[in-house]
Scaffold this motif. Structure first.
Motif, PDB file in Angstrom:
ATOM      1  N   SER A 190       0.841  -1.202   0.000  1.00 56.19           N
ATOM      2  CA  SER A 190       0.000   0.000   0.000  1.00 56.19           C
ATOM      3  C   SER A 190       0.873   1.248   0.000  1.00 56.19           C
ATOM      4  O   SER A 190       0.538   2.251  -0.614  1.00 56.19           O
ATOM      5  N   TYR A 191       2.014   1.176   0.696  1.00 57.86           N
ATOM      6  CA  TYR A 191       2.926   2.318   0.691  1.00 57.86           C
ATOM      7  C   TYR A 191       3.397   2.623  -0.733  1.00 57.86           C
ATOM      8  O   TYR A 191       3.305   3.745  -1.216  1.00 57.86           O
ATOM      9  N   SER A 192       3.892   1.572  -1.394  1.00 59.80           N
ATOM     10  CA  SER A 192       4.505   1.753  -2.707  1.00 59.80           C
ATOM     11  C   SER A 192       3.483   2.176  -3.761  1.00 59.80           C
ATOM     12  O   SER A 192       3.721   3.097  -4.545  1.00 59.80           O
ATOM     13  N   THR A 193       2.331   1.510  -3.773  1.00 59.25           N
ATOM     14  CA  THR A 193       1.287   1.856  -4.738  1.00 59.25           C
ATOM     15  C   THR A 193       0.806   3.285  -4.509  1.00 59.25           C
ATOM     16  O   THR A 193       0.675   4.065  -5.448  1.00 59.25           O
ATOM     17  N   GLY A 194       0.569   3.619  -3.233  1.00 61.19           N
ATOM     18  CA  GLY A 194       0.073   4.950  -2.904  1.00 61.19           C
ATOM     19  C   GLY A 194       1.044   6.032  -3.343  1.00 61.19           C
ATOM     20  O   GLY A 194       0.667   7.014  -3.995  1.00 61.19           O
ATOM     21  N   LEU A 195       2.318   5.836  -2.986  1.00 61.52           N
ATOM     22  CA  LEU A 195       3.323   6.835  -3.342  1.00 61.52           C
ATOM     23  C   LEU A 195       3.487   6.922  -4.859  1.00 61.52           C
ATOM     24  O   LEU A 195       3.545   8.017  -5.424  1.00 61.52           O
ATOM     25  N   GLY A 196       3.538   5.747  -5.510  1.00 58.75           N
ATOM     26  CA  GLY A 196       3.708   5.726  -6.964  1.00 58.75           C
ATOM     27  C   GLY A 196       2.578   6.469  -7.673  1.00 58.75           C
ATOM     28  O   GLY A 196       2.819   7.333  -8.526  1.00 58.75           O
ATOM     29  N   ASP A 197       1.338   6.170  -7.276  1.00 58.43           N
ATOM     30  CA  ASP A 197       0.183   6.842  -7.900  1.00 58.43           C
ATOM     31  C   ASP A 197       0.228   8.340  -7.648  1.00 58.43           C
ATOM     32  O   ASP A 197      -0.084   9.151  -8.523  1.00 58.43           O
ATOM     33  N   SER A 198       0.617   8.688  -6.436  1.00 55.24           N
ATOM     34  CA  SER A 198       0.714  10.093  -6.058  1.00 55.24           C
ATOM     35  C   SER A 198       1.732  10.831  -6.931  1.00 55.24           C
ATOM     36  O   SER A 198       1.474  11.928  -7.420  1.00 55.24           O
ATOM     37  N   VAL A 199       2.895  10.195  -7.127  1.00 51.74           N
ATOM     38  CA  VAL A 199       3.947  10.811  -7.948  1.00 51.74           C
ATOM     39  C   VAL A 199       3.460  10.954  -9.391  1.00 51.74           C
ATOM     40  O   VAL A 199       3.654  11.992 -10.030  1.00 51.74           O
ATOM     41  N   ILE A 200       2.797   9.900  -9.895  1.00 45.04           N
ATOM     42  CA  ILE A 200       2.285   9.960 -11.269  1.00 45.04           C
ATOM     43  C   ILE A 200       1.307  11.129 -11.414  1.00 45.04           C
ATOM     44  O   ILE A 200       1.400  11.926 -12.353  1.00 45.04           O
ATOM     45  N   GLY A 201       0.396  11.266 -10.431  1.00 43.89           N
ATOM     46  CA  GLY A 201      -0.578  12.351 -10.469  1.00 43.89           C
ATOM     47  C   GLY A 201       0.086  13.718 -10.484  1.00 43.89           C
ATOM     48  O   GLY A 201      -0.274  14.597 -11.281  1.00 43.89           O
ATOM     49  N   GLU A 202       1.092  13.884  -9.617  1.00 43.27           N
ATOM     50  CA  GLU A 202       1.756  15.188  -9.525  1.00 43.27           C
ATOM     51  C   GLU A 202       2.527  15.506 -10.808  1.00 43.27           C
ATOM     52  O   GLU A 202       2.546  16.644 -11.266  1.00 43.27           O
ATOM     53  N   ILE A 203       3.174  14.479 -11.367  1.00 46.60           N
ATOM     54  CA  ILE A 203       3.943  14.710 -12.596  1.00 46.60           C
ATOM     55  C   ILE A 203       3.001  15.117 -13.723  1.00 46.60           C
ATOM     56  O   ILE A 203       3.295  16.026 -14.508  1.00 46.60           O
ATOM     57  N   LYS A 204       1.844  14.451 -13.799  1.00 46.16           N
ATOM     58  CA  LYS A 204       0.884  14.787 -14.849  1.00 46.16           C
ATOM     59  C   LYS A 204       0.375  16.208 -14.670  1.00 46.16           C
ATOM     60  O   LYS A 204       0.164  16.930 -15.641  1.00 46.16           O
ATOM     61  N   LYS A 205       0.178  16.612 -13.393  1.00 46.74           N
ATOM     62  CA  LYS A 205      -0.280  17.975 -13.112  1.00 46.74           C
ATOM     63  C   LYS A 205       0.714  19.000 -13.654  1.00 46.74           C
ATOM     64  O   LYS A 205       0.348  20.064 -14.128  1.00 46.74           O
ATOM     65  N   LEU A 206       2.011  18.655 -13.554  1.00 47.97           N
ATOM     66  CA  LEU A 206       3.044  19.582 -14.022  1.00 47.97           C
ATOM     67  C   LEU A 206       3.295  19.431 -15.518  1.00 47.97           C
ATOM     68  O   LEU A 206       4.204  20.036 -16.065  1.00 47.97           O
ATOM     69  N   GLY A 207       2.522  18.580 -16.166  1.00 44.57           N
ATOM     70  CA  GLY A 207       2.677  18.406 -17.612  1.00 44.57           C
ATOM     71  C   GLY A 207       3.828  17.510 -18.003  1.00 44.57           C
ATOM     72  O   GLY A 207       4.320  17.575 -19.130  1.00 44.57           O
TER      73      GLY A 207
END
Lengths: 378, 300
Positions: A173-190
């Protein structure tokens, strides 16, 4: 008969009153919920030892509000089941606050009990789920995964200007949560994510996934998992000639990573909160000195110090408000601004999240040491 | 296209290890009709013994090739002896018992060995040093092959070819083939059946030990419970190839390695295991004797 009962209750009431009056001479009871045995034993013991050191120092100076501090430790072994038992146990010990636990899983398993009993809890768990219940008793002394994700995305896109990013997680859950979070933030920044995938922790052969990543020609591979898989990924990445930078998340920060990655550890990167020895505050330097003097060793990691900060903030609140009423303490903690912590200034959002982000980027050197290459961002 | 060949190389490397472990399964099954579930744990034990041998005796040797040969010889001998003990203690007393008893005994032995490893070497991951073998990697038209991969492939193939020659062309090999067909008839012909079974355990566990050392040298990190995983894959490989059949175990191991690499590479690593077991079921349905199963002699 009725009269006898009345008399009895009247007596009980008097006893209860005398109990509250005798309060001033009683100790202030603080609980420690930490995995002092099992897989994370060294981390749990570090938290217990650190909290006891602080209590000892405060008691030597006459305690708080003229009362001594008494510590009760419960070993949750890093499992959710034991954590729930610990929560009940510490409640029965009449503690007003609990420091811990080390893992998000254990902190989550216990937090509802503490909330129902109105007992303050401060933990280093990074899972975002911990603050989603809105418990007023809960205070996170570390930084949530989402803060690390924001830092990581900003660093990748705005500082390093990576054009092609590959992101790998495992199924925890740690890894999936962090990974998804990073993906979301990167997409936000284009940002441009060319690969995202998961590996099975414990499976040692990651060459198929890495070969796929290779075909996308990434500038960087980011892994949001634990150190064992990180070491193998890094070593197999280089053997396959995938010439991309390699970044690990905070759970990759472990000496075993270097053993697995071998010579390929050099030049790989790590994103985590500051290592204890790199903290730039006098408080930290003094605490580390005291800890070493008492226990003849360094604290196992930054997680010990984050928990100590939680403990210190609660003691500070008791001192400032002059009470042990947890409702009032929680109110006070929410108004803290820039309280000097060992791990940096402390401030809490209404949901109990620690505000800010003290993350840093490290580069592994040839001798296995870590060098800060991108500093603290508040 | 280089991606395809890269996955092929990846698959062949892990497939060689599967094949080495699968040979132990298949040989024991061929001669005793017993699935030796403890085999995978002996493989794990080999990694730990190998690491200890290296730490104790060879940590300071500069001649890495000589060091590796000594590690293989010493570890192989120790694990082969463990194989003999396993057969004597866990299987020989049950040879006339119903087959289920022997399977339960095998599972028990597996747990004993696994927990023994944990008691001796601890529950934490241990690491092979990175510098035992030179970390050379060749780039052949975009396909990367490392020195250790070449070592694993070449040594595994040599061992397997040697084994087939031994079984097919020598007198002892003929005795092994005869024993696998019928214990009693072989005994009447003057074959020492107990001796043959012991020899099978020696060869099988020695090959498993080589596989275990390859795992340690290739991945470096070793865990007390890793034997179960490798044992399971090797068991699947043996069944795919036709259990009891030596070339079948090799083909099955290689095929399984390549299959897993391609599924993980082209479909999803998440699904690699699901596809592996689907393949197993498909083979059992279409050709229950395995790919090379027709060469298995049936007991009458």
């Amino acid at each position: 008969m009725n009269k006898v009962f009345r008399l009895f209750f009247a007596l009980l009431f008097c006893l209860a009153l005398s109990g509250t009056q005798a309060d001033a001479s009683e100790t202030i009871k603080i609980g420690v919920q930490a995995p002092t045995t099992g897989q994370y034993a060294n981390e749990g013991q570090g938290i217990d030892q650190g909290v006891r050191l602080i209590a000892e120092q405060v008691n030597a100076k006459g305690g708080i509000l003229g009362r001594q501090i008494e510590i009760f430790t419960c070993d949750d072994e890093g499992t959710a089941m034991k954590a729930a038992i610990c929560a009940k146990d510490l409640v029965n010990k009449d503690v007003i606050a609990v420091i811990g636990s080390y893992t998000s899983t254990c902190a989550e398993a216990a937090q509802a009990t503490y909330y129902r009993e109105g007992i303050l809890q401060t933990t280093d768990g990074t899972s975002d789920a911990l603050t989603e219940h809105g418990y007023w008793t809960f205070f996170r002394n570390s930084f949530p995964n989402s803060a690390e994700a924001t830092y990581t995305a900003n660093y990748f896109i705005n500082v390093k200007k990576y054009k092609k990013i590959a992101i790998v997680s495992d199924f925890s859950s740690y890894s999936t949560g962090l990974g998804d979070s990073v993906i979301g933030e990167i997409k936000k920044l284009g940002g441009n994510i060319v690969y995202q995938g998961k590996i099975k922790a414990g499976e040692q052969n990651y060459t198929p996934v890495l070969t796929n990543i290779k075909s996308t020609h990434p500038d960087v591979i980011y892994f949001s998992g634990y150190y064992n898989e990180a070491g193998l990924l890094r070593s197999q990445q280089m053997q396959l000639g995938v010439m991309a930078d390699f970044y690990g998340s905070n759970a990759c920060d472990n000496p075993d990573y270097i053993k697995l990655a071998g010579k390929y550890a050099e030049g790989s990167y790590l994103i985590n909160v500051p290592s204890p020895e790199l903290l730039p505050y006098d408080l930290a330097i003094n605490f580390l000195k005291d800890y070493k003097a008492k226990y003849k060793m360094d604290p196992p990691s930054i997680w010990t110090l984050l928990n100590i900060d939680g403990m210190r903030a609660i003691l500070h609140a008791i001192e400032e408000t002059g009470t042990t009423d947890t409702k009032k303490l929680a109110e006070y903690l929410h108004t803290l601004k820039d309280y000097p912590g060992i791990t940096g200034p402390i401030e809490w959002a209404p949901d109990g999240n620690r505000v800010g982000s003290a993350h840093q980027t490290y580069e592994y050197q040839a001798d296995g040491s870590k060098k800060v290459i991108y500093p603290i961002v508040k | 296209m280089d991606i395809f060949f890269q996955q092929l190389v990846n698959g062949l490397t892990i497939g060689s290890i599967f094949a080495l472990v699968a040979l132990g399964y298949t040989m024991v099954y061929g001669i005793m009709k017993l699935i030796n579930f403890a085999h995978g744990d002996l493989v794990a034990m080999a990694s730990f013994v190998g690491l200890t041998v290296y730490d104790q005796f060879l940590g300071k040797t500069t001649n890495s090739i000589l060091a590796v040969i000594i590690i293989f010889a010493v570890t192989g001998t120790i694990i082969a002896m463990a194989g003999i003990v396993l057969e004597r203690v866990a299987y020989r007393p049950l040879r006339k018992a119903p087959r289920l008893s022997a399977v339960v005994s095998a599972l028990g032995a597996s747990l004993v060995i696994q927990n023994g490893i944990m008691l001796i070497w601890g529950p934490r991951m241990r690491f092979f040093p990175a510098d035992i073998l030179p970390a050379i990697t060749w780039n052949i038209g975009g396909v990367y092959i490392s020195f250790i991969q070449v070592v694993i492939l070449v040594i595994s193939l040599l061992i397997m070819v040697g084994l087939i020659f031994f079984i097919d062309k020598t007198r002892v090999g003929a005795a092994i083939r005869a024993t696998s067909i019928d214990h009693d008839a072989s005994r009447l012909m003057g074959i020492d059946v107990n001796g043959i079974i012991t020899l099978i355990f020696v060869i099988g566990t020695f090959l498993g030990a080589v596989g275990g050392l390859f795992i340690g040298l290739y991945y470096r990190g070793i865990n007390f419970n890793m034997g179960w995983n490798y044992g399971l894959y090797a068991f699947v490989a043996a069944i795919i190839g036709g259990i009891g059949n030596i070339p079948g175990a090799m083909v099955g191991g290689m095929l399984l390695g390549i299959f897993k690499a391609f599924i993980a590479g082209y479909v999803s690593s998440t699904w690699a295991d699901a596809f592996t077991f689907t393949l197993l079921i498909a083979i059992l349905v279409v050709k229950p004797t395995g790919i090379m199963g027709e060469r298995v002699a049936e007991k009458v």
